[in-house]
Design a protein around this motif. Structure first.
Motif, PDB file in Angstrom:
ATOM      1  N   VAL A   6      13.229 -24.475  56.735  1.00 26.91           N
ATOM      2  CA  VAL A   6      14.237 -23.676  56.040  1.00 26.91           C
ATOM      3  C   VAL A   6      14.403 -24.213  54.623  1.00 26.91           C
ATOM      4  O   VAL A   6      14.584 -25.408  54.412  1.00 26.91           O
ATOM      5  N   MET A   7      14.277 -23.318  53.648  1.00 24.39           N
ATOM      6  CA  MET A   7      14.478 -23.709  52.255  1.00 24.39           C
ATOM      7  C   MET A   7      15.958 -23.897  51.993  1.00 24.39           C
ATOM      8  O   MET A   7      16.769 -23.024  52.286  1.00 24.39           O
ATOM      9  N   GLN A   8      16.320 -25.039  51.420  1.00 27.78           N
ATOM     10  CA  GLN A   8      17.726 -25.353  51.156  1.00 27.78           C
ATOM     11  C   GLN A   8      17.933 -25.510  49.656  1.00 27.78           C
ATOM     12  O   GLN A   8      18.010 -26.605  49.129  1.00 27.78           O
ATOM     13  N   GLN A   9      18.011 -24.379  48.969  1.00 27.93           N
ATOM     14  CA  GLN A   9      18.234 -24.376  47.533  1.00 27.93           C
ATOM     15  C   GLN A   9      19.652 -23.907  47.246  1.00 27.93           C
ATOM     16  O   GLN A   9      20.300 -23.284  48.083  1.00 27.93           O
ATOM     17  N   THR A  10      20.141 -24.163  46.037  1.00 23.09           N
ATOM     18  CA  THR A  10      21.514 -23.781  45.694  1.00 23.09           C
ATOM     19  C   THR A  10      21.691 -22.277  45.675  1.00 23.09           C
ATOM     20  O   THR A  10      22.795 -21.784  45.848  1.00 23.09           O
ATOM     21  N   TRP A  11      20.604 -21.507  45.459  1.00 22.55           N
ATOM     22  CA  TRP A  11      20.743 -20.058  45.392  1.00 22.55           C
ATOM     23  C   TRP A  11      20.404 -19.401  46.719  1.00 22.55           C
ATOM     24  O   TRP A  11      20.157 -18.226  46.812  1.00 22.55           O
ATOM     25  N   ARG A  12      20.412 -20.191  47.779  1.00 20.88           N
ATOM     26  CA  ARG A  12      20.149 -19.660  49.106  1.00 20.88           C
ATOM     27  C   ARG A  12      21.450 -19.339  49.837  1.00 20.88           C
ATOM     28  O   ARG A  12      22.534 -19.472  49.303  1.00 20.88           O
ATOM     29  N   GLY A  13      21.311 -18.983  51.100  1.00 21.63           N
ATOM     30  CA  GLY A  13      22.463 -18.568  51.890  1.00 21.63           C
ATOM     31  C   GLY A  13      23.258 -19.699  52.497  1.00 21.63           C
ATOM     32  O   GLY A  13      24.071 -19.473  53.387  1.00 21.63           O
ATOM     33  N   GLY A  14      23.015 -20.938  52.061  1.00 23.12           N
ATOM     34  CA  GLY A  14      23.832 -22.061  52.471  1.00 23.12           C
ATOM     35  C   GLY A  14      23.879 -22.272  53.973  1.00 23.12           C
ATOM     36  O   GLY A  14      22.879 -22.208  54.672  1.00 23.12           O
ATOM     37  N   ASP A  15      25.085 -22.547  54.474  1.00 24.88           N
ATOM     38  CA  ASP A  15      25.254 -22.863  55.890  1.00 24.88           C
ATOM     39  C   ASP A  15      24.861 -21.701  56.795  1.00 24.88           C
ATOM     40  O   ASP A  15      24.414 -21.915  57.924  1.00 24.88           O
ATOM     41  N   THR A  16      25.034 -20.474  56.325  1.00 24.18           N
ATOM     42  CA  THR A  16      24.673 -19.327  57.162  1.00 24.18           C
ATOM     43  C   THR A  16      23.185 -19.322  57.461  1.00 24.18           C
ATOM     44  O   THR A  16      22.763 -19.096  58.601  1.00 24.18           O
ATOM     45  N   LEU A  17      22.371 -19.580  56.454  1.00 24.57           N
ATOM     46  CA  LEU A  17      20.927 -19.643  56.660  1.00 24.57           C
ATOM     47  C   LEU A  17      20.561 -20.785  57.601  1.00 24.57           C
ATOM     48  O   LEU A  17      19.728 -20.628  58.497  1.00 24.57           O
ATOM     49  N   LEU A  18      21.205 -21.927  57.422  1.00 23.03           N
ATOM     50  CA  LEU A  18      20.944 -23.066  58.298  1.00 23.03           C
ATOM     51  C   LEU A  18      21.286 -22.742  59.748  1.00 23.03           C
ATOM     52  O   LEU A  18      20.526 -23.050  60.671  1.00 23.03           O
ATOM     53  N   ARG A  19      22.444 -22.136  59.956  1.00 23.46           N
ATOM     54  CA  ARG A  19      22.854 -21.809  61.322  1.00 23.46           C
ATOM     55  C   ARG A  19      21.925 -20.770  61.946  1.00 23.46           C
ATOM     56  O   ARG A  19      21.610 -20.842  63.137  1.00 23.46           O
ATOM     57  N   ALA A  20      21.473 -19.815  61.137  1.00 21.21           N
ATOM     58  CA  ALA A  20      20.535 -18.811  61.642  1.00 21.21           C
ATOM     59  C   ALA A  20      19.218 -19.455  62.052  1.00 21.21           C
ATOM     60  O   ALA A  20      18.675 -19.178  63.129  1.00 21.21           O
TER      61      ALA A  20
END
Length: 215
Positions: A6-20
């Motif tokens: 999972v890409m963890q960049q500042t312009w990403r979906g943050g915690d929502t992307l991580l949880r998904a």
């Protein structure tokens, strides 16, 4: 599927992307890896004598400074790692985290070559992702990608884009047809598109820009 990155960049979906991604990794019994890319093009820009940055919320301009930018990136990477570790603890997932410095296309190619897929997303005004990208090589099994899309779909309100690296438009079209067939004849299949960026600029546009807008 060996691993979901999972890409963890500042312009990403943050915690929502991580949880998904964590939810999908749990259901698919695979490892979750966080990837933070330090954009070498941004660092090179900061080294230019004419480079300026716009400060928020003061809207003032100041010279870009490589040292300050590097410190900021280290801080962001640390925050991303802690967020990943927190999600992994809650879900008992196998996880890892790494920082890479380089051009976006090169680093995604490297990540996709070492694993199966890299996921990236954009957060909407609600808690859902407005769209999501699944980045992979054309050699990855289409059935694995279709299965991942089904797991991630409940978290995404809009388009799910499969970004094929080192592929051409014809390959992308065949992929889109087959992945949609594997997903099934429902509304989800119509939300899936497959694209093959020709260069770094097109890749960045796909990952940063909402679907339906031109680059």
């Amino acid at each position: 599927m060996r691993r979901i990155v999972v890409m963890q960049q500042t312009w990403r979906g943050g915690d929502t992307l991580l949880r998904a991604a964590a939810d999908a990794a749990t259901r698919m019994n695979t490892e979750l890896t966080g990837l933070f890319i330090e954009d070498i093009n941004l660092l090179n820009l900061a080294a230019m004598p004419f480079a300026r940055e716009l400060c928020f919320p003061s809207a003032t301009r100041r010279e870009m400074d490589v040292g300050r930018l590097e410190r900021s990136l280290r801080t962001l990477a640390g925050e991303a790692q802690r967020a990943l570790e927190a999600v992994a603890r809650r879900t008992a997932l196998r996880s890892s985290f790494r920082v890479a410095r380089g051009a976006l296309l090169a680093e995604l190619l490297a990540a996709a070559s070492e694993t199966d897929v890299v996921v990236a997303g954009t957060l909407s005004r609600t808690s859902a992702l407005s769209e999501l990208s699944v980045v992979c090589l054309a050699s990855v099994a289409r059935s694995a990608v279709a299965g991942l899309i089904r797991e991630l779909a409940p978290w995404v309100r809009g388009v799910i884009t499969v970004v094929l690296l080192e592929a051409d438009a014809d390959t992308a079209q065949h992929w889109e047809t087959e992945v949609r067939e594997l997903i099934g004849r429902d509304g989800l299949a119509r939300r899936v598109r497959v694209l093959a960026p020709r260069n770094q600029q097109e890749l960045e546009s796909l990952l940063r820009q909402p679907a339906g807008q031109s680059a």
